[in-house]
Design a protein around this motif. Structure first.
Motif, PDB file in Angstrom:
ATOM      1  N   THR A  73      12.748  -6.292   6.150  1.00  0.00           N
ATOM      2  CA  THR A  73      11.594  -6.086   5.275  1.00  0.00           C
ATOM      3  C   THR A  73      10.994  -4.730   5.607  1.00  0.00           C
ATOM      4  OG1 THR A  73      11.078  -8.431   5.109  1.00  0.00           O
ATOM      5  CG2 THR A  73       9.282  -6.910   4.665  1.00  0.00           C
ATOM      6  N   VAL A  74      10.762  -3.922   4.574  1.00  0.00           N
ATOM      7  CA  VAL A  74      10.084  -2.642   4.770  1.00  0.00           C
ATOM      8  C   VAL A  74       8.678  -2.765   4.207  1.00  0.00           C
ATOM      9  CG1 VAL A  74      10.111  -0.155   4.350  1.00  0.00           C
ATOM     10  CG2 VAL A  74      12.279  -1.410   4.469  1.00  0.00           C
ATOM     11  N   ASN A  75       7.682  -2.548   5.047  1.00  0.00           N
ATOM     12  CA  ASN A  75       6.284  -2.552   4.620  1.00  0.00           C
ATOM     13  C   ASN A  75       5.626  -1.235   4.964  1.00  0.00           C
ATOM     14  OD1 ASN A  75       5.836  -6.038   5.314  1.00  0.00           O
ATOM     15  ND2 ASN A  75       5.566  -5.052   3.336  1.00  0.00           N
ATOM     16  N   ARG A 106       0.810  -1.223   0.000  1.00  0.00           N
ATOM     17  CA  ARG A 106       0.000   0.000   0.000  1.00  0.00           C
ATOM     18  C   ARG A 106       0.842   1.272   0.000  1.00  0.00           C
ATOM     19  NH1 ARG A 106      -3.638  -3.812  -1.178  1.00  0.00           N
ATOM     20  NH2 ARG A 106      -5.205  -4.260   0.415  1.00  0.00           N
ATOM     21  N   GLY A 107       2.181   1.115  -0.093  1.00  0.00           N
ATOM     22  CA  GLY A 107       3.059   2.293  -0.014  1.00  0.00           C
ATOM     23  C   GLY A 107       3.292   2.981  -1.340  1.00  0.00           C
ATOM     24  N   GLY A 108       2.903   2.346  -2.446  1.00  0.00           N
ATOM     25  CA  GLY A 108       3.065   3.016  -3.729  1.00  0.00           C
ATOM     26  C   GLY A 108       3.535   2.116  -4.850  1.00  0.00           C
ATOM     27  N   ALA A 109       4.432   1.173  -4.541  1.00  0.00           N
ATOM     28  CA  ALA A 109       4.981   0.347  -5.613  1.00  0.00           C
ATOM     29  C   ALA A 109       4.114  -0.875  -5.889  1.00  0.00           C
ATOM     30  CB  ALA A 109       6.410  -0.071  -5.272  1.00  0.00           C
ATOM     31  N   GLY A 110       3.273  -1.271  -4.932  1.00  0.00           N
ATOM     32  CA  GLY A 110       2.297  -2.328  -5.176  1.00  0.00           C
ATOM     33  C   GLY A 110       2.868  -3.726  -5.256  1.00  0.00           C
TER      34      GLY A 110
END
Ligand SMILES: Cc1cc2nc3c(=O)[nH]c(=O)nc-3n(C[C@H](O)[C@H](O)[C@H](O)COP(=O)(O)O)c2cc1C
Ligand code: SF4
Ligand code: FES
Lengths: 161, 448
Positions: free
Chosen positions: B207-209, B55-59
């Motif tokens: 992991t970055v979410n 949901r951060g932009g890159a999908g």
């Protein structure tokens, strides 16, 4: 004069340090804490204090301070006001609110009132686009603003104790 | 298809919706218990079935991202939650932090199991003081109840969650800049590879979410991965579940709405946001934060050769479901799924000038094309607006954009170039008018 923290704040520092595997990671949280304890700005003394406390170079701390817009390198007014003027806010009058504040306070964005009470700044998107126009006053958001509301808020800041 | 849902938002209207008591009453922390009992592989598989696109932009698919973390490693693993929310037009994560912070904490537990981590850092932009306070309060409550700590939920697995704050820099939302920022450094993006899953925060697998990605994880384990994916009308596109849709700018009721994935812009603007201010026509819509392309409403969908697009071909872009791959298919970008609407009372030239000021202000300055290009573009736009630019200078805006694209360390450069290219092409007449007629026909305002 060398910068020192109160005992309470020192306890907070220990708490912060316990969250990370190394000391350097506490740099930004510690700078925030010191800025709060130092009338809202990061002085040379604060930089030396943080560097020594975290055992990193003062140059590195300074590099961090200059990178982030929320670290003040000069003492700000007693209250800080940020008016968002990025596109979504601008579409709903953000620029007008900013100009209104400039007129009301008699200063330009980026300046502090001569009595040292209010520093006015423009801000880029503050994640409140759906409640535009908006401004942040110290730690609080004010949203869906009208100029009358802005007047009331600013008058409060210019007057309070 | 318009289908309102209430997974993340069910307690938004409750003034105590952020407390543990309310969260527990709705079944809170049962999903974390379930996940802790399932173990790492099963958690990843369940998450993959839900087709949660970042949901951060890159999908990027969340379950797949979790699976990239090394299976065996001597170093600790870290989960980092991106709540830097700074993309203009985006204001969804803040609502979760303020009104449903326990979903974030519970999501962190599930995420930690999925990637083999014991520590999660939630990176919140500093301005969001209420968000930070609510998250800390939720963490304290969860720790006191034994959901967090050495023996999380009584399952013998340690999970600690901490809030970390930035200090005002949009670029720290870029994941590698964010990692540097946590390490106490300037928030400058890193070269990739190595990717965070190999070499992330403190040199360890990370992991970055996005915050919403993590906050929806408890729902996945409550509803079941496959069933939750099918809530979406884009299950065939592997774009599952429900998400938060935002809308700002010239609409009657701007705000955040939760709905099944597959909502269209027309439904978002007219059904949920009450239509365009003063019932005017739409000049343009930016679908997902300022770094995604602006669209005219008479742009038609045309993706031949893919049967999944057949129902939409020939229709207005307003009727294309908002999905990661539906938007990619038409050469656009879904981004953060928070749309900015401009009515025809607004001036697109001033809009681009405003955005270029933003990008010039926020570039980290590491790459010459980005640093110089953003400044150059802003100066050109100032000249155009002042009525002193030439047509050659207008064309130079596009040229500058092409020189940034693909030539930078991080995606900020592309994000800055996108509005430059799209506004100047799609509103060419408005721009030319400023140059040829000193803007005699321009509205010269952004405000309705
Ligand atoms: C310039 C820039 C700014 C970004 N800002 C954010 C942000 O504020 N929040 C966010 O979640 N992701 C942001 N991202 C995307 C992150 O780099 C990353 O893709 C995302 O956090 C991954 O989470 P997800 O897979 O759950 O979406 C940004 C990316 C770029 C290039
Ligand atoms: S593209 Fe821009 S923001 Fe990204 S690293 Fe390069 S200069 Fe910094
Ligand atoms: S543009 Fe002002 S809060 Fe987003």
């Amino acid at each position: 004069m060398a910068f020192v923290l109160s005992e309470d704040r020192e306890r907070e520092v220990s708490d912060i340090l316990s969250r990370y595997p190394n000391k350097m990671a506490a740099c930004i949280p510690l700078l925030h804490l010191c800025q709060d304890a130092n009338e809202g700005w990061v002085s040379e003394e604060v930089i030396l204090f943080v560097a020594e406390r975290l055992q990193i170079s003062a140059a590195q701390v300074k590099g961090v301070v200059t990178f982030y817009t929320l670290f003040n390198q000069e003492k700000p007014g007693k209250h800080q006001v940020w008016v968002c003027h990025t596109l979504p806010c601008a579409l709903r009058g953000g620029e007008h609110i900013l100009h209104h504040c400039e007129k009301k306070l008699g200063i330009h964005a980026g300046e502090t009132t001569p009595d040292g009470r209010v520093t006015l700044r423009s801000a880029e998107c503050l994640a409140a686009c759906g409640q535009a126009p908006m401004m942040q006053v110290d730690k609080e958001y004010h949203e869906n603003l009208t100029t009358e509301q802005v007047d009331r808020i600013l008058e409060g800041l210019l007057k309070d104790g | 298809m318009l289908k309102l849902t209430h997974y993340l938002t069910k307690n938004y209207a409750d003034p105590l919706g952020h407390t543990l008591a309310v969260y527990e009453k709705a079944g809170g922390y049962q999903s974390a218990k379930k996940a802790l009992g399932m173990g790492r592989e099963a958690v990843i598989e369940e998450m993959k079935k839900a087709h949660i696109r970042g949901r951060g932009g890159a999908g990027f698919d969340a379950g797949t991202k979790w699976s990239f973390m090394p299976k065996e490693s001597k170093k600790p693993h870290y989960l980092v939650i991106n709540a830097d929310e700074g993309e203009p037009g985006t204001f969804k994560d803040r609502t979760i932090m303020e009104r449903n912070p326990h979903a974030v904490v519970e999501g962190c537990i599930i995420g930690c199991v999925g990637i083999g981590a014991h520590v999660a850092y939630i990176y919140v932009r500093d301005e969001l003081h209420l968000s930070k306070a609510r998250l800390w309060q939720a963490i304290e409550e969860a720790r006191a109840k034994g959901y967090l700590g050495k023996n999380a939920c009584g399952k013998g697995y340690e999970v600690e969650v901490y809030v970390h704050t930035g200090a005002g820099a949009y670029i720290c939302g870029e994941e590698t800049a964010l990692l540097n920022s946590i390490e106490g450094k300037r928030g400058e993006p890193r070269f990739k590879p190595p990717f965070p899953a190999q070499f992330g925060v403190f040199g360890c697998p990370t992991t970055v979410n996005n915050l919403e990605t993590i906050a929806i994880a408890p729902t996945v384990f409550e509803v079941g991965g496959d069933a939750f994916s099918r809530v979406s009308s884009l299950h065939d596109f592997k774009d599952g579940g429900a998400r938060l849709f935002g809308v700002s700018g010239h609409v009657k009721r701007p705000g955040i709405f939760e709905a099944a994935v597959g909502l269209t812009l027309r439904e978002l603007i007219y059904d949920l946001a009450g239509g365009v201010t003063d019932d005017r026509a739409i000049l343009g819509v930016i679908p997902g934060g300022s770094s995604s392309p602006v669209h005219l409403v008479d742009e038609l969908v045309n993706v031949p050769g893919d049967p999944r697009f057949e129902p939409y071909n020939g229709k207005s872009i307003l009727d294309l479901p908002l999905g990661v791959d539906t938007y990619r298919g038409i050469g656009s970008m879904l981004g953060t799924c928070c749309a900015i609407v401009l009515s025809d009372a607004a001036d697109p030239v001033l809009a681009l000038q405003n955005l270029m000021r933003f990008y010039r202000h926020e570039t980290c300055g590491q790459c010459t094309p980005c640093r110089e290009g953003c400044g150059w573009a802003e100066r050109l736009l100032d000249k155009i607006v002042a009525g002193t630019a030439t047509l050659e200078e207008l064309n130079r805006v596009t040229e500058v954009a092409y020189n940034i694209t693909g030539n930078t360390i991080c995606a900020f450069g592309d994000g800055a170039a996108t509005p430059m290219m799209n506004f100047t092409r799609k509103y060419r007449k408005h721009f030319e008018d400023y140059i040829l007629n000193q803007a005699s026909h321009q509205t010269r305002t952004l405000v309705v």
